[in-house]
Design a protein around this motif. Structure first.
Motif, mmCIF file in Angstrom:
data_model
loop_
_atom_site.group_PDB
_atom_site.id
_atom_site.type_symbol
_atom_site.label_atom_id
_atom_site.label_comp_id
_atom_site.label_asym_id
_atom_site.label_seq_id
_atom_site.Cartn_x
_atom_site.Cartn_y
_atom_site.Cartn_z
ATOM 1 N N THR A 461 0.835 -1.206 0.000
ATOM 2 C CA THR A 461 0.000 0.000 0.000
ATOM 3 C C THR A 461 0.866 1.252 0.000
ATOM 4 N N MET A 462 1.920 1.233 0.793
ATOM 5 C CA MET A 462 2.837 2.374 0.848
ATOM 6 C C MET A 462 3.460 2.634 -0.522
ATOM 7 N N ASP A 463 3.911 1.579 -1.200
ATOM 8 C CA ASP A 463 4.564 1.752 -2.501
ATOM 9 C C ASP A 463 3.626 2.393 -3.515
ATOM 10 N N MET A 464 2.363 1.960 -3.515
ATOM 11 C CA MET A 464 1.396 2.535 -4.449
ATOM 12 C C MET A 464 1.123 4.001 -4.123
ATOM 13 N N ALA A 465 1.033 4.311 -2.836
ATOM 14 C CA ALA A 465 0.783 5.701 -2.433
ATOM 15 C C ALA A 465 1.976 6.587 -2.791
ATOM 16 N N LEU A 466 3.179 6.101 -2.559
ATOM 17 C CA LEU A 466 4.372 6.874 -2.895
ATOM 18 C C LEU A 466 4.443 7.143 -4.395
ATOM 19 N N ALA A 467 4.096 6.140 -5.191
ATOM 20 C CA ALA A 467 4.142 6.309 -6.645
ATOM 21 C C ALA A 467 3.181 7.408 -7.101
ATOM 22 N N ILE A 468 2.009 7.472 -6.469
ATOM 23 C CA ILE A 468 1.036 8.513 -6.830
ATOM 24 C C ILE A 468 1.554 9.884 -6.425
ATOM 25 N N LEU A 469 2.168 9.979 -5.266
ATOM 26 C CA LEU A 469 2.707 11.268 -4.814
ATOM 27 C C LEU A 469 3.871 11.721 -5.686
ATOM 28 N N VAL A 470 4.663 10.778 -6.171
ATOM 29 C CA VAL A 470 5.740 11.123 -7.121
ATOM 30 C C VAL A 470 5.130 11.642 -8.421
ATOM 31 N N GLN A 471 4.088 10.954 -8.902
ATOM 32 C CA GLN A 471 3.430 11.334 -10.149
ATOM 33 C C GLN A 471 2.887 12.759 -10.089
ATOM 34 N N HIS A 472 2.413 13.173 -8.918
ATOM 35 C CA HIS A 472 1.827 14.508 -8.767
ATOM 36 C C HIS A 472 2.821 15.511 -8.186
ATOM 37 N N ASP A 473 4.096 15.147 -8.176
ATOM 38 C CA ASP A 473 5.185 16.054 -7.785
ATOM 39 C C ASP A 473 5.141 16.507 -6.332
ATOM 40 N N TRP A 474 4.530 15.708 -5.468
ATOM 41 C CA TRP A 474 4.569 16.050 -4.052
ATOM 42 C C TRP A 474 5.868 15.570 -3.413
ATOM 43 N N ILE A 475 6.409 14.489 -3.914
ATOM 44 C CA ILE A 475 7.673 13.959 -3.419
ATOM 45 C C ILE A 475 8.522 13.533 -4.602
ATOM 46 N N ALA A 476 9.801 13.310 -4.358
ATOM 47 C CA ALA A 476 10.699 12.769 -5.387
ATOM 48 C C ALA A 476 11.614 11.746 -4.727
ATOM 49 N N LYS A 477 11.954 10.708 -5.479
ATOM 50 C CA LYS A 477 12.841 9.677 -4.935
ATOM 51 C C LYS A 477 14.274 10.192 -4.938
#
Length: 499
Positions: A461-477
């Motif tokens: 669940t965390m991985d999917m949520a992180l991917a969405i936040l990356v997609q919307h530019d809220w976070i970056a790896k």
């Protein structure tokens, strides 16, 4: 270790040590990050909101309610500190059941039942039940009093039977007028109708048992949706049954519906293509208000608010009794000004129903907007003056304002219904990150797994949520090997400095 944390928390709660929690929110901006050699700083843009993962920031149009109803909604809102939309939906539903169940209202094309259907989406803990309890106080007292009166009638009936001679005909068994269904099922509704009250109320502050239960199973969904739609339309039924006498005729029954459920059922309701296409949702006035949780400080009840709510409960209890004692119906007309205002509203909505229009993808609800306005106008008119014979232009204008709010809510919920659960989890994670980190701060995924929102403590669940936040530019790896809190990390991220 986990047990020790719980034990310490319990000890503190019941008056033990006043030390800060063992697992507490760390101070913002304390995470030290060192990028691997040769890696340059990240470049950032503006983050974009997640798609309809949270309620829309649209305030309920309290000013569109009639003076008396506005006063009641404000009083219940202050008593419960729930969002205004929750109080408004509950109050209007009670008015629909008690004041409008014997009334027809003129619409642009014909007459319709003046009663309304409401559906509310709100989180657990939003005080839906408390709000509904205050609004329903007069109805609930009347129901319990009717049950007591019925029990006494049964005793008298049994005593009468004991005194009869052998050949004397037995008097018919008393029937308790049943008009309220709190566990909404089709079978329950028809059982209530059979008592002969002549009107019906479906009220549930836990409608998950309806939208996620047997009534909406794959086998029952079409039947349930069709019958509920016919209740709103004011249709009669012919339901012959082997176990019942007669031809199964069920007269047209004026029905009020008020269902409340949590956001996790949006996909099963407003994301359900069959329910949208069939039209059951188009007959409901929806609301998904912003949460008040986190902003509610304790405050004692105000005597003036108590008096307003008591007066409302007394008025609705009296109106309910009047409905039971006098089954005659009447029709509420539109004044010339109200008719003209409703036509203008109809034409404005119709322009948006064309291809490419704002309401084209919610045509089922938008097409019923003028009738919704007539019904809401009837509720406000009847509450302010139970003997009124027509709806004023000012009241119709206000009713159209209410329906404009519900149009926005309906469209928003339909879009939210297309979201996967992952979007909701991503929004909760984003809220947590913004609350626990400073903009531009880095974090390792271990921190989420240990102290993040409960759903995202599962790695998938965390991985999917992180991917969405990356997609919307809220976070970056961050690059592999980035040092976070003095340790090189394989998986680390940074919160957008613009967050």
């Amino acid at each position: 270790m986990f047990k020790k944390i719980i034990d310490k928390s319990v000890q503190r709660f019941w008056g033990g040590s006043a030390q800060p929690p063992a697992v507490s929110r760390r101070a913002k901006g304390t995470t030290r990050i060192v990028l691997p050699r040769g890696e340059s700083a990240l470049e950032w843009g503006q983050p974009s909101p997640l798609p309809h993962a949270e309620p829309p920031p649209t305030p309920y149009p309290l000013n569109c309610l009639s003076t008396g109803l506005r006063e009641v909604v404000a009083a219940i809102t202050k008593k419960t500190q729930a969002p205004e939309a929750i109080a408004a939906q509950s109050v209007l539903a009670v008015v629909s059941l008690t004041f409008a169940s014997r009334v027809k209202v003129q619409t642009l094309s014909s007459t319709a039942n003046a009663t309304c259907f409401f559906v509310l989406v709100a989180l657990s803990g939003e005080r839906k039940s408390a709000t509904d309890g205050w609004a329903m106080g007069g109805v609930n007292r009347t129901v319990l009093k009717l049950r007591d009166e019925f029990a006494q009638l049964i005793k008298e009936h049994e005593q009468t039977i004991k005194t009869l001679e052998r050949d004397e005909a037995k008097p018919p068994r008393p029937v308790c007028p049943n008009f309220l269904v709190t566990e909404p099922t089709i079978e329950g509704a028809f059982k209530a109708i059979s008592s002969g009250a002549g009107f019906l109320g479906w009220f549930s502050d836990e409608a998950a048992t309806f939208f996620g239960g047997h009534s909406m199973s794959q086998e029952k969904q079409a039947l349930t949706c069709g019958i509920i739609s016919k209740f709103w339309d004011g249709a009669y039924f012919i339901r012959p049954r082997v176990t019942q006498e007669g031809d199964g005729f069920v007269p047209s029954t004026s029905t009020t519906l008020n269902l409340m459920f949590q956001p996790n059922l949006i996909r099963q309701s407003f994301g359900n293509e069959f329910m949208l296409g069939q039209g059951i949702l188009a007959r409901m006035l929806p609301a998904w208000p912003e949460s008040n949780m986190g902003k509610r400080r304790y405050r004692p009840s105000d005597a003036s608010d108590d008096a307003i709510v008591d007066k409302f409960q007394e008025a609705t209890a009296k109106a309910l009794r009047d409905n039971l004692e006098d089954p005659s119906e009447r029709t509420l007309k539109l004044s010339a000004g109200a008719f003209k205002q409703c036509v203008a509203f109809h034409d404005a909505v119709e322009l948006e129903l064309g291809r490419g229009g704002w309401a084209a993808d919610i045509s089922s609800f938008a097409a019923k907007a003028p009738e919704h306005a007539c019904r809401l106008a009837a509720l406000m008119t009847l509450f302010e003056d139970p003997e009124a014979t027509e709806i004023s232009e000012a009241t119709m204008t206000s009713a159209c304002g209410l329906v404009k709010y519900h149009l926005q809510q309906f469209k928003y919920l339909c879009i939210a219904g297309t979201n996967d659960d992952a979007v909701s989890h991503a929004q909760k994670l984003l809220d947590w990150l913004k609350s626990n980190l400073t903009a531009g701060e880095g974090f390792a995924t271990e921190r989420i797994l240990q102290t993040g929102p409960v759903p995202t403590r599962r790695r998938q669940t965390m991985d999917m949520a992180l991917a969405i936040l990356v997609q919307h530019d809220w976070i970056a790896k961050l690059p592999d090997g980035t040092v976070v809190d003095d340790r090189p990390r394989r998986r680390a991220y940074m919160l957008n400095p613009n967050a």
